[in-house]
Motif scaffolding. Sequence first.
Motif, PDB file in Angstrom:
ATOM      1  N   ARG A   1       3.896  -4.159  -2.804  1.00 41.15           N
ATOM      2  CA  ARG A   1       3.270  -6.296  -2.739  1.00 41.15           C
ATOM      3  C   ARG A   1       4.740  -6.488  -2.792  1.00 41.15           C
ATOM      4  O   ARG A   1       5.424  -6.411  -3.016  1.00 41.15           O
ATOM      5  CB  ARG A   1       2.937  -5.798  -4.277  1.00 41.15           C
ATOM      6  CG  ARG A   1       1.997  -7.503  -4.495  1.00 41.15           C
ATOM      7  CD  ARG A   1       1.340  -7.862  -5.691  1.00 41.15           C
ATOM      8  NE  ARG A   1       2.187  -8.022  -6.177  1.00 41.15           N
ATOM      9  CZ  ARG A   1       2.552  -8.530  -7.797  1.00 41.15           C
ATOM     10  NH1 ARG A   1       0.889  -8.478  -7.696  1.00 41.15           N
ATOM     11  NH2 ARG A   1       2.706  -8.691  -8.461  1.00 41.15           N
TER      12      ARG A   1
ATOM     13  N   ALA B   1       5.452 -10.605  -0.891  1.00 41.19           N
ATOM     14  CA  ALA B   1       5.609 -11.835  -1.476  1.00 41.19           C
ATOM     15  C   ALA B   1       6.952 -12.168  -0.369  1.00 41.19           C
ATOM     16  O   ALA B   1       7.899 -12.496  -0.074  1.00 41.19           O
ATOM     17  CB  ALA B   1       6.027 -12.012  -2.805  1.00 41.19           C
TER      18      ALA B   1
ATOM     19  N   ARG C   1      -8.002 -15.562  -1.981  1.00 36.01           N
ATOM     20  CA  ARG C   1      -6.882 -15.073  -2.071  1.00 36.01           C
ATOM     21  C   ARG C   1      -7.253 -14.518  -3.610  1.00 36.01           C
ATOM     22  O   ARG C   1      -7.715 -15.073  -4.623  1.00 36.01           O
ATOM     23  CB  ARG C   1      -5.589 -15.540  -2.419  1.00 36.01           C
ATOM     24  CG  ARG C   1      -4.446 -14.819  -3.313  1.00 36.01           C
ATOM     25  CD  ARG C   1      -2.739 -15.536  -3.022  1.00 36.01           C
ATOM     26  NE  ARG C   1      -2.600 -14.875  -3.716  1.00 36.01           N
ATOM     27  CZ  ARG C   1      -0.935 -14.914  -4.251  1.00 36.01           C
ATOM     28  NH1 ARG C   1      -0.545 -16.488  -4.308  1.00 36.01           N
ATOM     29  NH2 ARG C   1       0.063 -14.505  -4.962  1.00 36.01           N
TER      30      ARG C   1
ATOM     31  N   ASN D   1      -6.064  -9.280  -0.324  1.00 37.07           N
ATOM     32  CA  ASN D   1      -4.958  -9.001  -1.441  1.00 37.07           C
ATOM     33  C   ASN D   1      -3.398  -9.950  -1.123  1.00 37.07           C
ATOM     34  O   ASN D   1      -3.532 -10.811  -0.242  1.00 37.07           O
ATOM     35  CB  ASN D   1      -4.495  -7.849  -1.461  1.00 37.07           C
ATOM     36  CG  ASN D   1      -4.049  -6.864  -0.350  1.00 37.07           C
ATOM     37  OD1 ASN D   1      -3.474  -7.546   0.679  1.00 37.07           O
ATOM     38  ND2 ASN D   1      -3.939  -5.677   0.231  1.00 37.07           N
ATOM     39  N   ASP D   2      -2.562  -9.410  -1.940  1.00 35.18           N
ATOM     40  CA  ASP D   2      -0.834 -10.308  -1.402  1.00 35.18           C
ATOM     41  C   ASP D   2      -0.445 -10.045  -0.463  1.00 35.18           C
ATOM     42  O   ASP D   2       0.360 -10.767   0.285  1.00 35.18           O
ATOM     43  CB  ASP D   2      -0.185  -9.962  -2.937  1.00 35.18           C
ATOM     44  CG  ASP D   2      -0.324 -10.636  -4.407  1.00 35.18           C
ATOM     45  OD1 ASP D   2      -1.186 -12.040  -3.951  1.00 35.18           O
ATOM     46  OD2 ASP D   2       0.029  -9.915  -5.201  1.00 35.18           O
TER      47      ASP D   2
ATOM     48  N   TYR E   1       0.140 -12.885   2.369  1.00 36.47           N
ATOM     49  CA  TYR E   1       1.341 -14.069   2.709  1.00 36.47           C
ATOM     50  C   TYR E   1       2.013 -12.902   3.882  1.00 36.47           C
ATOM     51  O   TYR E   1       2.676 -13.931   4.358  1.00 36.47           O
ATOM     52  CB  TYR E   1       2.458 -12.725   2.102  1.00 36.47           C
ATOM     53  CG  TYR E   1       2.782 -13.325   0.346  1.00 36.47           C
ATOM     54  CD1 TYR E   1       3.457 -14.653  -0.220  1.00 36.47           C
ATOM     55  CD2 TYR E   1       2.125 -12.620  -0.708  1.00 36.47           C
ATOM     56  CE1 TYR E   1       3.457 -15.379  -1.886  1.00 36.47           C
ATOM     57  CE2 TYR E   1       2.513 -13.268  -2.217  1.00 36.47           C
ATOM     58  CZ  TYR E   1       3.122 -14.557  -2.392  1.00 36.47           C
ATOM     59  OH  TYR E   1       3.340 -15.195  -3.786  1.00 36.47           O
TER      60      TYR E   1
END
Length: 291
Positions: free
Chosen positions: A27, A29, A265, A270-271, A275
């Motif tokens: 994942r 960010a 979101r 999804n993240d 992002y």
Amino acid sequence: MIFLTNVSRAQLPAFPPGIPLTTATVRTAVNYVPSKHQFIYSYLVTNSKHSVGKAVEFDIDISTLSGIRLLGSAQMSDNASSFFAPVHNVIVPYDFVSQPKGWSSGEMQRTAMWSGDPAILPGQSLGAFILTSDDSLPGIRRFAIKPAYDSSDFVPGGIDDPGDMTSEQVVDLDNAIQKVIQSHGFLIGPVQLPTRVDIGQLLVYLTSLTHQAVSLGWIYGPGSDGIVQSLDAKLTAAKASAAFGDDKTAINQLNAFVNELQALRGKHFNDNAFYLLQANAQFILSKLSAP
């Protein structure tokens, strides 16, 4: 016996207990720092509870050409693909910022990599994998999560003492084994930004990323087609406004794009999708707002 790099798992020697990974995931960010023209990438690696292997290495492709090939896929327009064509550097500029305790960072064969101990056990996650990149844009890159691996588990005497195997057979076998025991996928990483930046091309690139996120399953669920159409419409409108020199309207339209991302979101994004699209939109907004 002849070993090929594309052999199936069934053709390989028996796997010792505890080696293969199955569905390790990453994942991402991403934060953009306008004052430094810098993106910060933070990664959280999760070893699936269904794995039996211990993850001891995390690799990200940072080669320029690989990034261009991915971005220049059939899902990307010719205009957006040509935007990246002038890039000739071997790797994207980047710097390591941190790694988990006990892990180290390095670069090998156009790959940014972290490795170390303690290993990431099945069902566990580990963060603090952070890198930065200037003069780049967030794009979709390949990753590999690798388990602890000893060639002697597969080759009598190990790779250094392969018995009657030829050196080519040893290399092919080693490549085939590593291909099968690793977990591969896609994440967000830096793609080099050419010197000349055009707002229209950046918006085309952002549109292409939206569609690539759909193909990767990062945008999902019932109604996702309509959501993508809505996002496309906002980017198309912003592109038209910017082309007419109406930067203020383009900023408002791009802010509406970001607001829609934030509202959806965790529901349809999804993240990774969030992002990826938000960071690129922030970069474009900074260019539109520049004096």
